[in-house]
Design a protein around this motif. Structure first.
Motif, PDB file in Angstrom:
ATOM      1  N   ASP A 148      36.361  35.702  37.570  1.00 43.32           N
ATOM      2  CA  ASP A 148      35.514  35.107  36.528  1.00 43.32           C
ATOM      3  C   ASP A 148      36.234  35.099  35.186  1.00 43.32           C
ATOM      4  O   ASP A 148      35.966  34.249  34.339  1.00 43.32           O
ATOM      5  CB  ASP A 148      34.200  35.884  36.406  1.00 43.32           C
ATOM      6  CG  ASP A 148      33.330  35.645  37.630  1.00 43.32           C
ATOM      7  OD1 ASP A 148      33.612  34.674  38.369  1.00 43.32           O
ATOM      8  OD2 ASP A 148      32.393  36.427  37.862  1.00 43.32           O
ATOM      9  N   GLY A 149      37.146  36.058  35.023  1.00 44.28           N
ATOM     10  CA  GLY A 149      37.855  36.178  33.738  1.00 44.28           C
ATOM     11  C   GLY A 149      38.956  35.144  33.557  1.00 44.28           C
ATOM     12  O   GLY A 149      39.489  34.975  32.469  1.00 44.28           O
TER      13      GLY A 149
ATOM     14  N   SER B 157      40.590  31.909  32.638  1.00 45.52           N
ATOM     15  CA  SER B 157      40.091  30.763  31.853  1.00 45.52           C
ATOM     16  C   SER B 157      41.247  29.862  31.425  1.00 45.52           C
ATOM     17  O   SER B 157      42.420  30.254  31.469  1.00 45.52           O
ATOM     18  CB  SER B 157      39.298  31.257  30.640  1.00 45.52           C
ATOM     19  OG  SER B 157      40.127  31.264  29.512  1.00 45.52           O
TER      20      SER B 157
ATOM     21  N   ASP C 212      43.823  31.050  28.738  1.00 45.37           N
ATOM     22  CA  ASP C 212      44.720  32.190  28.942  1.00 45.37           C
ATOM     23  C   ASP C 212      46.155  31.800  28.637  1.00 45.37           C
ATOM     24  O   ASP C 212      46.584  30.677  28.940  1.00 45.37           O
ATOM     25  CB  ASP C 212      44.659  32.662  30.411  1.00 45.37           C
ATOM     26  CG  ASP C 212      43.343  33.337  30.701  1.00 45.37           C
ATOM     27  OD1 ASP C 212      42.650  33.691  29.728  1.00 45.37           O
ATOM     28  OD2 ASP C 212      43.009  33.488  31.893  1.00 45.37           O
TER      29      ASP C 212
ATOM     30  N   VAL D 190      35.148  40.039  39.143  1.00 46.93           N
ATOM     31  CA  VAL D 190      35.257  40.085  37.673  1.00 46.93           C
ATOM     32  C   VAL D 190      36.565  39.428  37.227  1.00 46.93           C
ATOM     33  O   VAL D 190      36.590  38.616  36.302  1.00 46.93           O
ATOM     34  CB  VAL D 190      35.204  41.561  37.186  1.00 46.93           C
ATOM     35  CG1 VAL D 190      35.602  41.669  35.726  1.00 46.93           C
ATOM     36  CG2 VAL D 190      33.820  42.130  37.403  1.00 46.93           C
ATOM     37  N   GLU D 191      37.672  39.765  37.928  1.00 43.53           N
ATOM     38  CA  GLU D 191      38.979  39.197  37.551  1.00 43.53           C
ATOM     39  C   GLU D 191      38.966  37.675  37.711  1.00 43.53           C
ATOM     40  O   GLU D 191      39.499  36.953  36.890  1.00 43.53           O
ATOM     41  CB  GLU D 191      40.106  39.779  38.412  1.00 43.53           C
ATOM     42  CG  GLU D 191      40.386  41.258  38.187  1.00 43.53           C
ATOM     43  CD  GLU D 191      40.975  41.549  36.814  1.00 43.53           C
ATOM     44  OE1 GLU D 191      41.502  40.623  36.181  1.00 43.53           O
ATOM     45  OE2 GLU D 191      40.885  42.721  36.388  1.00 43.53           O
TER      46      GLU D 191
END
Ligand code: ATP
Length: 499
Positions: free
Chosen positions: A199-200, A202, A205, A196-197
């Protein structure tokens, strides 16, 4: 200390009031309860504080501190250019890399490369290891992953940086294939959180994270981690070749006073199979030998002794009985003679001084780094390995347990030959080859080599006796003196077939 004084005072006060007839049990209960609650909150704070380790500024590692690994360095640098010059990458529509996985044997410099990568991009750097995420309690691992990424972002903000590198060593502990652990739900949750981290991450950011990870076992990793878009680059970090070993030796001896006649190239040649970590330890051990010998500079002999130490372990104090020593000398002489027979000038030392697990050993000098082994080469290695036991049998009429390790290694080499299609079975499928067929093929190879070595040593029994006697007397022979001895003592034999 304060804690002990506090406990002492509390016990004394409690006893005093108790003797006065005042019941302090409810108070004691309250104290224990508050201590328990305090500890729990402390644990929370500890968990909250889990943000990996930030290396101290004085030890900033750069690519110049990494010897060899030119390919890995080049690939990492290229990957990092996208981060350094993100506007150029953005113009071309390139999305930033999320993860770089460094894969290779232990001690080859993966952690060093990760640190150098962080320094190269000017990113903040936090490091941790996969084992830090393994907890019995459900959810703790996943929470730590969240905190690690959050902590890295905060650190970058504090340091006024736009990029942060998060390094996870031994990622296989946390990123193993899902559903395979006994307490798998906790493991799976932790890995899911990492996915999840990742994929987060970007482009938009405020602080961009790059995940760097290292493993010795890529094959254990969950495929979800390895798919493009997560670890975009998998970079192999291999054992150093001779040139790289020389560079690493130069790096680790730069702060040491070397004698003028030191030949680091020779040391690099003699250390085939050593990792960077081995070489660092070698340089350190050589300096310790110099200190023990009361020398002001490190001499070649210190390095040579340090090679033995790093390879085999510390010398043992206990001295075997003369009878055992005689057997070990015959055993090692057998190895040494066969080694000189199959590859002249290959022995660099032979000794019966016990070290680590070994009662004696020969050290062979590889001519050049070779990564492909021919059938003949493998057979010769087997011959050298079994020659010790055969020499014992010839001169003492019996074998000993000292040869079991040699036999294990010889059997492994024979197995390798079978899987490489070099046995009488021809090309085989490693996965479906029945055990009994494999066993038969391995035995056949070993028997053939045993026959060959017996014949060879039979013709040289005189020289075998002389060399083992010399070795028993001297305890250690250099390759040079072994060869001189062979040739001077047995001129006719050496003229006929030796070398
Ligand atoms: P592991 O897989 O066991 O975690 P690693 O590949 O991460 O090992 P490092 O921790 O980077 O290995 O290396 C350990 C030590 O070995 C380093 O601190 C350094 O002293 C030395 N070393 C290893 N490789 C190199 C190298 N290529 N150049 C210089 N020193 C090296």
């Amino acid at each position: 200390m304060l804690k002990e004084i506090g406990i002492g005072v509390a016990v004394a006060a409690f006893t005093f009031f108790f003797l006065q007839g005042i019941n302090l049990l409810p108070l004691l209960f309250l104290c224990v309860l508050s201590y328990f609650l305090y500890s729990l909150s402390g644990m929370k704070v500890m968990n909250k504080g889990f943000q990996g380790q930030v290396p101290s500024k004085s030890k900033r590692i750069t690519f110049a501190d990494v010897g060899g690994q030119e390919n890995a360095k080049m690939e990492i640098r290229e990957a990092l250019e996208f981060i350094k010059d993100s506007s150029r990458a953005q113009k071309l529509g390139i999305r930033p890399l999320k993860g770089i996985l460094l894969a290779g044997p232990p001690g080859t410099g993966k952690t060093l490369l990760a640190k150098a990568a962080a320094a190269y991009t000017g990113a903040s750097f936090v490091a941790t290891a996969g084992s830090e995420f393994v907890e019995m309690y459900a959810g703790v691992g996943a929470q730590r992953v969240r905190e690690l990424f959050k902590g890295a972002r905060e650190l970058a903000r504090r340091e006024n940086k736009k990029n942060a590198a998060v390094f996870i060593d031994e990622i296989d502990v946390l990123g193993g294939k899902r559903g395979q652990h006994s307490g798998h739900l906790e493991y799976d949750q932790t890995l899911n959180q990492l996915l999840v981290e990742m994929d987060g991450i970007s482009t938009d950011d405020e602080v961009r994270i790059l995940l760097l990870a290292a493993t010795n076992r890529v094959d254990l990793l969950d495929p979800a981690l390895l798919r493009p878009g997560r670890f975009d680059r998998i970079i192999r970090v291999e054992l150093p070749d001779k040139e790289a070993r020389l560079q690493i030796l130069k790096l680790h001896t730069a702060n040491k006073p070397l004698a003028k006649d030191i030949d680091l190239e020779d040391i690099a040649r003699q250390t085939f199979g050593f990792s960077g970590a081995h070489l660092e330890s070698l340089a350190n051990e050589a300096a310790i030998f110099a200190l023990r010998g009361g020398e002001k500079t490190l001499l070649q002999k210190h390095f040579v002794e340090a090679i033995d130490k790093v390879m085999m372990g510390e010398k043992l104090d206990r001295r075997p009985s003369d009878e055992d020593l005689k057997r070990v000398a015959i055993h090692e002489a057998g190895h040494a003679l066969l080694s000189e027979r199959v590859r002249p000038n290959s022995v660099s030392a032979v000794t019966i001084v016990p070290r680590g697990e070994a009662l004696g050993y020969i050290r062979q000098m590889p001519e050049a780094d070779s990564y492909l082994l021919t059938k003949q080469h493998l057979e010769e290695q087997i011959q050298v390995l079994i020659a010790g036991a055969i020499a014992e049998e010839m001169l003492l009429n019996s074998r000993s347990t000292g040869a079991s390790n040699d036999f294990n290694q010889a059997a492994r080499l024979a197995q390798r030959m079978v899987f490489a299609g070099m046995s009488h079975l021809g090309i085989v499928d490693q996965d479906s080859l029945p055990q009994n067929l494999l066993h038969r093929a391995v035995t056949r190879i070993l028997r053939a080599q045993e026959k060959f070595v017996t014949e060879e040593l039979k013709g040289k029994i005189h020289i075998l006796r002389l060399v083992s006697r010399e070795l028993f007397r001297e305890e250690k022979l250099s390759g040079e003196s072994l060869r001189q001895f062979i040739h001077s003592e047995d001129k006719p034999a050496s003229q006929v077939s030796w070398g």
